[in-house]
Design a protein around this motif. Structure first.
Motif, short mmCIF file in Angstrom:
data_model
loop_
_atom_site.label_atom_id
_atom_site.label_comp_id
_atom_site.label_asym_id
_atom_site.label_seq_id
_atom_site.Cartn_x
_atom_site.Cartn_y
_atom_site.Cartn_z
N ASN A 86 26.11 -3.04 18.69
CA ASN A 86 27.45 -3.42 19.01
C ASN A 86 28.33 -3.73 17.98
O ASN A 86 29.02 -4.57 17.92
CB ASN A 86 27.01 -4.79 19.97
N LYS A 87 27.97 -3.44 16.60
CA LYS A 87 28.61 -3.74 15.58
C LYS A 87 28.58 -2.70 14.45
O LYS A 87 27.89 -1.55 14.76
CB LYS A 87 28.05 -5.16 14.91
N LEU A 102 26.91 -7.05 9.03
CA LEU A 102 26.68 -5.68 9.90
C LEU A 102 25.36 -5.62 10.12
O LEU A 102 24.54 -6.65 10.02
CB LEU A 102 27.40 -4.78 8.73
N ARG A 103 25.19 -4.46 10.86
CA ARG A 103 23.83 -4.00 11.30
C ARG A 103 23.13 -3.02 9.96
O ARG A 103 24.02 -1.91 9.62
CB ARG A 103 23.72 -3.33 12.54
#
Length: 355
Positions: free
Chosen positions: A296-297, A274-275
């Motif tokens: 984008n995540k 993940l970010r």
């Protein structure tokens, strides 16, 4: 259709638009898990614990507006669902729990991990709990569970012994005592009486300084809320979900109940793909939100805040303010820092700010 009761269970769920099940594997649901392996239309989201699966189903209902479905094995697995299911029940969210059970021929014989599941679920799923005892009964069990969950915005439960799960599905026959049901539910359009609308409008129109406290009941009325607020020049606030022990009871901080271990949430999120974003200074906030909202995540935003800043809402009552002061003067271990941050907060409110 041909196949087992478990195959038909998924087929019927699919006809209702269900495509995702949240659960944790166990021997009591092997028949259903086998059917999931044969069905490419369903996504099985494996939680780390049955309790989490029920919370995930509740969250699914909250974010999609559609019933969430969770799956657990018999005995201990079924018991673990309860906490998440009560969250759904008390938040009025449609959730269907599908639970395994020991073989029907052994029920009542004190078999290993046998639990009286209809009794266990009769409170949290009080509107509808059923144990499927015949292959033909799975059809109306699914139909009623989903229809009642949606209509009443509540929790329902289907219990399926594992020998029934693996039995060949039988279409309900055209005989006396057989139940025939269908798929589909249309939500009613609920309109208040005109006299109630006029009375509410009168209260708002006569108000001098109107403030609007908006709760979950207005979830699908955002445009209307904004329009009313603009017409009245009213401020809008959402419901506060919790207050601190100092405010409610006047007790000083009890470290064992409030101190948490230092866990690197952002770094852990990165390790999962993940970010992860960590904020520990005020000047980082704007950049962090920009990064999070453009990612984008999925993002975990970890904010390292000052524990001495009192989380007091602007509408705190006189009694709550009194309790907070009592907690400080009783010898709260962080009293100096809390007083400093409280004064700082009041000064910030009095300072002129750019609009």
């Amino acid at each position: 259709m041909s196949g087992t009761v478990s195959d038909y269970l998924l087929y019927r769920l699919g006809q209702w638009g269900v495509r995702r099940l949240y659960g944790y594997p166990g021997d009591g649901i092997n028949g259903i898990l086998g059917a999931l392996g044969r069905n490419s239309e369903f996504q099985f989201i494996q939680a780390r614990h049955e309790e989490m699966a029920a919370f995930m189903a509740c969250a699914h209902a909250k974010f999609t507006g559609e019933p969430g479905v969770c799956l657990a094995t018999s005995g201990p697995g079924a018991i673990h669902l309860l906490n998440g299911l009560y969250d759904a029940k008390l938040d009025h969210q449609p959730v269907v729990a599908i639970v395994g059970q020991q073989k029907s021929m052994g029920l009542g014989g004190h078999y290993q991990q046998e639990v009286d599941l209809p009794v266990l679920f009769k409170d949290v799923a009080s509107e509808y709990t059923v144990m499927v005892s015949h292959p033909s009964a799975i059809r109306h069990a699914v139909d009623r569970a989903l229809r009642i969950a949606r209509a009443e915005r509540t929790v329902t439960c289907i219990i399926i012994p594992n020998d029934v799960q693996e039995s060949p599905y039988q279409r309900p026959p055209q005989v006396h005592g057989s139940i025939h049901s269908s798929v589909g539910y249309s939500e009613p359009r609920v309109v208040p009486k005109e006299q109630d609308l006029r009375r509410a409008a009168q209260v708002l129109n006569e108000g001098k300084k109107v403030a609007m406290l908006v709760g979950a009941g207005a979830l699908n009325a955002a445009d209307e809320i904004i329009e009313v607020a603009d017409l009245l020049g009213a401020g809008v606030a959402k419901a506060l979900l919790g207050k601190e022990q100092r405010v409610l009871e006047g007790d000083p901080k009890y470290p064992a109940s409030q101190d948490l271990p230092d866990f690197p949430y952002a770094r852990y999120a990165e390790s999962l793909g993940l970010r992860g974003i960590r904020v520990d200074r005020p000047e980082q906030i704007v950049r962090a939100w920009d990064e999070a909202l453009s990612a984008n995540k999925p993002v975990v935003l970890e904010a390292y805040v000052d524990p001495d800043v009192p989380p007091l809402p602007p509408h705190i009552s006189l009694e709550q303010a009194k309790h907070f002061a009592e907690a400080i003067f009783k010898g709260d271990e962080k009293s100096a820092g809390v007083i400093k941050q409280s004064i700082k907060g009041m000064v910030e409110q009095l300072k002129p700010h750019k609009s």
